[in-house]
Design a protein around this motif. Structure first.
Motif, PDB file in Angstrom:
ATOM      1  N   SER A  68      48.105  45.349  -1.112  1.00  0.00           N
ATOM      2  CA  SER A  68      49.218  46.186  -1.548  1.00  0.00           C
ATOM      3  C   SER A  68      48.867  47.667  -1.462  1.00  0.00           C
ATOM      4  O   SER A  68      49.707  48.494  -1.076  1.00  0.00           O
ATOM      5  N   LYS A  69      47.634  48.015  -1.793  1.00  0.00           N
ATOM      6  CA  LYS A  69      47.209  49.425  -1.747  1.00  0.00           C
ATOM      7  C   LYS A  69      47.155  49.958  -0.322  1.00  0.00           C
ATOM      8  O   LYS A  69      47.242  51.169  -0.113  1.00  0.00           O
ATOM      9  N   GLN A  70      47.024  49.066   0.648  1.00  0.00           N
ATOM     10  CA  GLN A  70      46.985  49.508   2.049  1.00  0.00           C
ATOM     11  C   GLN A  70      48.381  49.785   2.605  1.00  0.00           C
ATOM     12  O   GLN A  70      48.522  50.231   3.738  1.00  0.00           O
ATOM     13  N   GLU A  97      45.525  42.980  -4.620  1.00  0.00           N
ATOM     14  CA  GLU A  97      45.624  44.406  -4.938  1.00  0.00           C
ATOM     15  C   GLU A  97      45.235  45.262  -3.738  1.00  0.00           C
ATOM     16  O   GLU A  97      45.878  46.284  -3.465  1.00  0.00           O
ATOM     17  N   TYR A  98      44.210  44.838  -3.038  1.00  0.00           N
ATOM     18  CA  TYR A  98      43.745  45.590  -1.866  1.00  0.00           C
ATOM     19  C   TYR A  98      44.839  45.647  -0.803  1.00  0.00           C
ATOM     20  O   TYR A  98      45.124  46.712  -0.237  1.00  0.00           O
TER      21      TYR A  98
END
Length: 248
Positions: free
Chosen positions: A215-217, A212-213
Motif C-alpha cells: 500500500s505504501k508503494q 502495508e509495504y
C-alpha cells in the motif's frame, strides 16, 4: 480454424505476394498431428496483434509454407495491457492460473516469492517451471484466439515484484483485510493510461508487513467482495471484472 504463432521475420515477400514459413513444433503439428494438406486454411499471428488468414502451399521435412490470403488486426486483445503479479501457489495451481488468465486477456504474468509461499524454487527449477508455464500460455492463447502469447517472466522476489507492479498506470492490490474500497470503485474512479497491474497472494495471502509495504508503494488496496476466493480463482475473477469494465 487452427491458429499458430510466428515471429515477425517469418513473414516473407515473394513476387509481390506474402508467404509465411512455420517451423518447429507447430510445423510438425500441422503436418503430422493434424495431417493437413495443401489448400487447407489456417490462421497465423505474428505476436504483434496481426492475424493472417493463410492457405497451405507446401511442406518440407521441418517447415510448412503458407500463402497469405488476407491480413487483419486481432480483435481479441484487451484495450489495456494487464500484468498479473502472482505470489507462488502450491502444486499445479499456477498452471490453472496461467491457463485461465490467458483466456481472460492477461498480457504478462510475473510469479514472485512472498513470506507465506510454501513453494521454494532454486534458479534451475524456477527456469524449468517458467518454460513449462510459457508453453501453457501459448496453448491457451491458441485455444482462445489471442493476438499475442502472454509473457511468463522469471520468478522475482517480493520487493522486485512490487516495484515493477507499481510502475503501471494503475496497480490493484487484492487485499483480504480491505473492507471499504472495492475493485469497482477503483476502476470507476481511476484513469487508466496504458497498463493495469494486479497483485495477488498465495494460499495464505500476505503478511501484515507485506500488505502495508504494498500500500505504501502506491497500490490501490481493494476488496473482492464478501466471499473469500482461492488464490487460483481470484486472478480470473479480477480479469473478468476488468474485461466487463473496459470492454463490455
Amino acid at each position: 480454424m487452427p491458429r499458430f504463432f510466428i515471429e515477425k521475420d517469418s513473414v516473407l515477400e515473394k513476387n509481390g505476394q506474402k508467404e509465411i514459413v512455420i517451423r518447429g513444433e507447430d510445423a510438425h503439428h500441422i503436418s503430422r498431428a493434424l495431417r493437413m494438406a495443401e489448400g487447407e486454411k489456417i490462421e497465423v499471428c505474428d505476436m504483434q496483434k496481426t492475424v493472417y488468414l493463410c492457405e497451405l502451399i507446401g511442406f518440407s521435412e521441418k517447415e510448412v509454407f503458407a500463402r497469405v490470403i488476407e491480413k487483419s488486426e486481432a480483435t481479441s486483445e484487451p484495450k489495456y495491457k494487464i500484468r498479473l503479479f502472482q505470489a507462488l501457489p502450491k502444486s499445479d495451481k499456477m498452471e490453472t492460473i496461467i491457463q485461465k488468465t490467458t483466456e481472460c486477456g492477461v498480457s504478462e504474468i510475473i510469479p514472485f516469492r512472498s513470506e507465506r509461499c510454501v513453494v521454494r524454487l532454486d534458479s534451475k527449477d524456477a527456469e524449468k517451471k517458467r518454460e513449462r508455464w510459457q508453453k501453457i500460455a501459448e496453448s491457451g492463447a491458441k485455444q482462445s484466439g489471442r493476438g499475442i502469447i502472454p509473457q511468463i517472466c522469471s520468478v522475482m522476489n517480493f520487493e522486485e515484484a512490487i516495484a515493477s507492479a507499481c510502475q503501471s498506470s494503475i496497480t490493484i492490490f487484492c487485499n483480504e483485510r480491505e473492507k471499504e474500497i472495492t475493485l469497482k470503485r477503483v476502476l470507476n474512479e481511476s484513469k487508466i493510461d496504458n497498463d493495469i497491474a494486479i497483485i495477488i497472494g498465495s494460499e495464505g495471502g500476505f503478511s501484515e508487513r507485506e500488505a502495508e509495504y504494498i500500500s505504501k508503494q502506491g497500490a490501490y488496496s481493494v476488496t473482492l467482495g464478501n466471499r473469500i476466493l482461492r488464490c487460483e480463482t481470484a486472478p480470473t475473477f479480477v480479469l473478468s471484472c476488468i474485461a466487463y469494465h473496459t470492454e463490455m
